[in-house]
Design a protein around this motif. Structure first.
Motif, PDB file in Angstrom:
ATOM      1  N   LYS A  98       0.756  -1.159  -0.057  1.00 15.47           N
ATOM      2  CA  LYS A  98       0.042   0.003   0.138  1.00 15.47           C
ATOM      3  C   LYS A  98       0.919   1.041  -0.082  1.00 15.47           C
ATOM      4  CE  LYS A  98      -3.482   2.516   2.746  1.00 15.47           C
ATOM      5  NZ  LYS A  98      -4.274   2.518   3.935  1.00 15.47           N
ATOM      6  N   ASP A  99       1.956   1.300   0.808  1.00 15.93           N
ATOM      7  CA  ASP A  99       2.849   2.533   0.866  1.00 15.93           C
ATOM      8  C   ASP A  99       3.599   2.737  -0.484  1.00 15.93           C
ATOM      9  OD1 ASP A  99       1.960   2.858   3.696  1.00 15.93           O
ATOM     10  OD2 ASP A  99       3.476   1.482   4.315  1.00 15.93           O
ATOM     11  N   TYR A 100       4.164   1.715  -0.914  1.00 16.40           N
ATOM     12  CA  TYR A 100       4.646   1.742  -2.220  1.00 16.40           C
ATOM     13  C   TYR A 100       3.941   2.133  -3.372  1.00 16.40           C
ATOM     14  CZ  TYR A 100       8.887  -0.598  -0.207  1.00 16.40           C
ATOM     15  OH  TYR A 100      10.128  -0.851   0.391  1.00 16.40           O
ATOM     16  N   ALA A 101       2.569   1.683  -3.354  1.00 18.12           N
ATOM     17  CA  ALA A 101       1.801   2.065  -4.582  1.00 18.12           C
ATOM     18  C   ALA A 101       1.305   3.535  -4.336  1.00 18.12           C
ATOM     19  CB  ALA A 101       0.398   1.254  -4.381  1.00 18.12           C
ATOM     20  N   GLU A 102       1.109   4.069  -3.043  1.00 22.27           N
ATOM     21  CA  GLU A 102       0.678   5.353  -2.996  1.00 22.27           C
ATOM     22  C   GLU A 102       1.835   6.310  -3.093  1.00 22.27           C
ATOM     23  OE1 GLU A 102      -0.435   5.628   0.990  1.00 22.27           O
ATOM     24  OE2 GLU A 102      -2.806   4.679   0.490  1.00 22.27           O
ATOM     25  N   THR A 103       3.139   5.762  -2.914  1.00 20.53           N
ATOM     26  CA  THR A 103       4.302   6.589  -3.338  1.00 20.53           C
ATOM     27  C   THR A 103       4.581   6.791  -4.735  1.00 20.53           C
ATOM     28  OG1 THR A 103       5.537   5.896  -1.057  1.00 20.53           O
ATOM     29  CG2 THR A 103       6.703   6.844  -2.851  1.00 20.53           C
ATOM     30  N   PHE A 104       4.475   5.680  -5.452  1.00 25.42           N
ATOM     31  CA  PHE A 104       4.563   5.777  -6.865  1.00 25.42           C
ATOM     32  C   PHE A 104       3.311   6.646  -7.523  1.00 25.42           C
ATOM     33  CE2 PHE A 104       6.445   1.190  -6.681  1.00 25.42           C
ATOM     34  CZ  PHE A 104       7.496   1.724  -6.290  1.00 25.42           C
ATOM     35  N   ALA A 105       2.081   6.558  -6.947  1.00 32.75           N
ATOM     36  CA  ALA A 105       1.117   7.222  -7.595  1.00 32.75           C
ATOM     37  C   ALA A 105       1.217   8.888  -7.252  1.00 32.75           C
ATOM     38  CB  ALA A 105      -0.253   6.752  -6.862  1.00 32.75           C
ATOM     39  N   ALA A 106       1.862   9.119  -6.332  1.00 33.01           N
ATOM     40  CA  ALA A 106       2.270  10.596  -5.703  1.00 33.01           C
ATOM     41  C   ALA A 106       3.361  11.076  -6.711  1.00 33.01           C
ATOM     42  CB  ALA A 106       2.624  10.617  -4.501  1.00 33.01           C
ATOM     43  N   TYR A 107       4.369  10.276  -6.899  1.00 31.73           N
ATOM     44  CA  TYR A 107       5.142  10.568  -7.909  1.00 31.73           C
ATOM     45  C   TYR A 107       4.911  10.673  -9.329  1.00 31.73           C
ATOM     46  CZ  TYR A 107       9.925  10.680 -10.296  1.00 31.73           C
ATOM     47  OH  TYR A 107      11.024  10.945 -11.183  1.00 31.73           O
ATOM     48  N   ALA A 108       4.108   9.580  -9.717  1.00 34.04           N
ATOM     49  CA  ALA A 108       3.271   9.945 -10.994  1.00 34.04           C
ATOM     50  C   ALA A 108       2.424  11.176 -11.330  1.00 34.04           C
ATOM     51  CB  ALA A 108       2.625   8.506 -11.471  1.00 34.04           C
ATOM     52  N   ASP A 109       1.847  11.356 -10.258  1.00 33.46           N
ATOM     53  CA  ASP A 109       1.013  12.788 -10.504  1.00 33.46           C
ATOM     54  C   ASP A 109       1.756  14.074 -10.454  1.00 33.46           C
ATOM     55  OD1 ASP A 109      -1.322  11.185 -10.572  1.00 33.46           O
ATOM     56  OD2 ASP A 109      -1.685  11.514  -8.207  1.00 33.46           O
ATOM     57  N   ASP A 110       2.901  13.934  -9.864  1.00 34.19           N
ATOM     58  CA  ASP A 110       3.721  15.143  -9.655  1.00 34.19           C
ATOM     59  C   ASP A 110       4.506  15.434 -10.912  1.00 34.19           C
ATOM     60  OD1 ASP A 110       2.919  15.515  -6.988  1.00 34.19           O
ATOM     61  OD2 ASP A 110       4.749  14.752  -6.193  1.00 34.19           O
ATOM     62  N   HIS A 111       4.729  14.242 -11.682  1.00 34.24           N
ATOM     63  CA  HIS A 111       5.589  14.421 -13.000  1.00 34.24           C
ATOM     64  C   HIS A 111       4.711  14.067 -14.088  1.00 34.24           C
ATOM     65  CE1 HIS A 111       8.637  13.849  -9.718  1.00 34.24           C
ATOM     66  NE2 HIS A 111       9.384  14.376 -10.558  1.00 34.24           N
ATOM     67  N   ASP A 112       3.293  13.910 -14.110  1.00 33.45           N
ATOM     68  CA  ASP A 112       2.587  13.640 -15.245  1.00 33.45           C
ATOM     69  C   ASP A 112       2.875  12.687 -15.943  1.00 33.45           C
ATOM     70  OD1 ASP A 112       0.179  14.209 -16.796  1.00 33.45           O
ATOM     71  OD2 ASP A 112       1.213  15.728 -18.117  1.00 33.45           O
TER      72      ASP A 112
END
Length: 348
Positions: A98-112
């Motif tokens: 869960k923590d890894y997925a949320e971290t990846f999702a936040a990074y993906a959102d920040d960098h489009d």
């Protein structure tokens, strides 16, 4: 046309090189004008501790290798292929999928970013790949991803070790003791059946239970001290159960979960293992990780955290392994060896 932007989490796996190659190939399939590969390595919070700089250094080495792979795979292509690298998780604690997925999702959102390319053998510091639970969590957070269709190498690890009396006797003793804990050590039937079960388990599993032959450094005096420690641990478990029960029964439910770090004054190996497991056996505290002399402990309520920082179990373990004199030490709180891992790592 346009550009393609991919997120590629990396870990030291047998298929990481193939995953990078697939990411570049799939990113270029639509003939985009530009392809940007975001290569990331996720590390746990502890990697920021000075003693564990090797984790960050290994992450940066992997990122450097992956950048070279991207350049090799992008040779003689018309698109503009570039790389960006990042180490994630150095300012937070990544515990599960869960923590890894949320971290990846936040990074993906920040960098489009468009999608994530997942290594089928991805295991960021875990003992086994996180693929299936990580896939479910990626779907939950809504991050598009594709699993790289790479060929997994066959595993040819040796399962059965060489026979030895130390392995046999160790497994028999553990099995017999565990059987008596569940039964009645004063009843002859349980003694007989426990012996039979212990022999069966030792005969069938002693070759595959221990990776190395166990040793027996325990002295009779240490056994005596351990027999004193067990009632003390039981009392602590009962006290912790009462505290947790009172918290649960209160309408306000004053639960305050925190992740904490404690630097202990017990040596690594069996003493540290005994302390970590004793903490876990006490309701309200859970040892998440034990590394060298540092313990990462999840505490559920304030009282459990205060007891942990008071160091009663630490002193008791020192008594078991080193005698009464070594138990007279300052508590972790008095030594300044405690930390509450909040945003920014607030010390307590």
């Amino acid at each position: 046309m346009g550009s393609e932007r991919l997120l590629i989490p990396l870990s030291e796996s047998p298929t990481v090189r193939q995953t990078v190659a697939y990411a570049v190939q799939s990113g270029l399939e639509g003939a985009p004008e530009a392809l940007t590969c975001h290569l990331v390595v996720a590390v746990p919070y502890e990697a920021e501790v000075p003693e564990e700089r090797e984790t960050l250094e290994a992450a940066n080495r992997l990122l450097d290798r992956a950048m070279t792979w991207v350049q090799e795979d992008a040779t003689d292509v018309d698109a503009d292929v570039s790389c960006e690298t990042a180490v994630l998780g150095t300012d937070e604690y990544l515990f599960g999928p869960k923590d890894y997925a949320e971290t990846f999702a936040a990074y993906a959102d920040d960098h489009d970013l468009d999608r994530l390319v997942l290594d089928p053998e991805y295991h960021p510091g875990a003992s086994a790949p996180l693929l299936q639970p990580l896939e479910r969590e990626l779907e939950r957070v809504g991050l598009p991803f594709v699993e790289a269709p790479v060929e997994r190498p066959a595993q040819h690890e040796r399962l059965v070790g060489t026979a030895s009396w130390s392995r046999f006797l160790s497994l028999f003793g553990v099995s017999f003791a565990f059987y008596l804990v569940l039964g009645d050590p004063t009843y002859w039937f349980d003694l007989v059946t426990g012996t039979a079960v212990g022999l069966i388990v030792a005969l069938t599993l002693s070759h595959v239970t221990f990776t190395t032959a166990p040793t027996f450094p325990t002295s009779p005096l240490r056994v005596l001290r351990f027999s004193i420690y067990v009632p003390y641990l039981i009392v602590e478990i009962v006290k912790a159960n009462l505290l947790i029960s009172l918290v649960i029964l209160r309408p306000s439910m004053p639960i305050n979960p925190k992740m904490t770090r404690v630097k202990t004054r017990v040596r690594s190996g069996l003493p540290l293992l005994a302390l970590a497991n004793s903490i876990t056996l006490t309701p309200g505290t859970l040892t998440v990780r034990a590394n060298d002399q540092r313990l990462l402990v999840h505490t559920l309520i304030d009282d459990a955290r205060e007891d942990l920082f008071d160091g009663g179990l630490e002193r008791a373990i020192r008594f078991v392994f080193h005698g009464r004199g070594s138990a007279s030490i300052a508590s972790p709180r008095e030594r300044g060896d405690t930390e509450v891992l909040e945003a920014g790592g607030e010390e307590s």
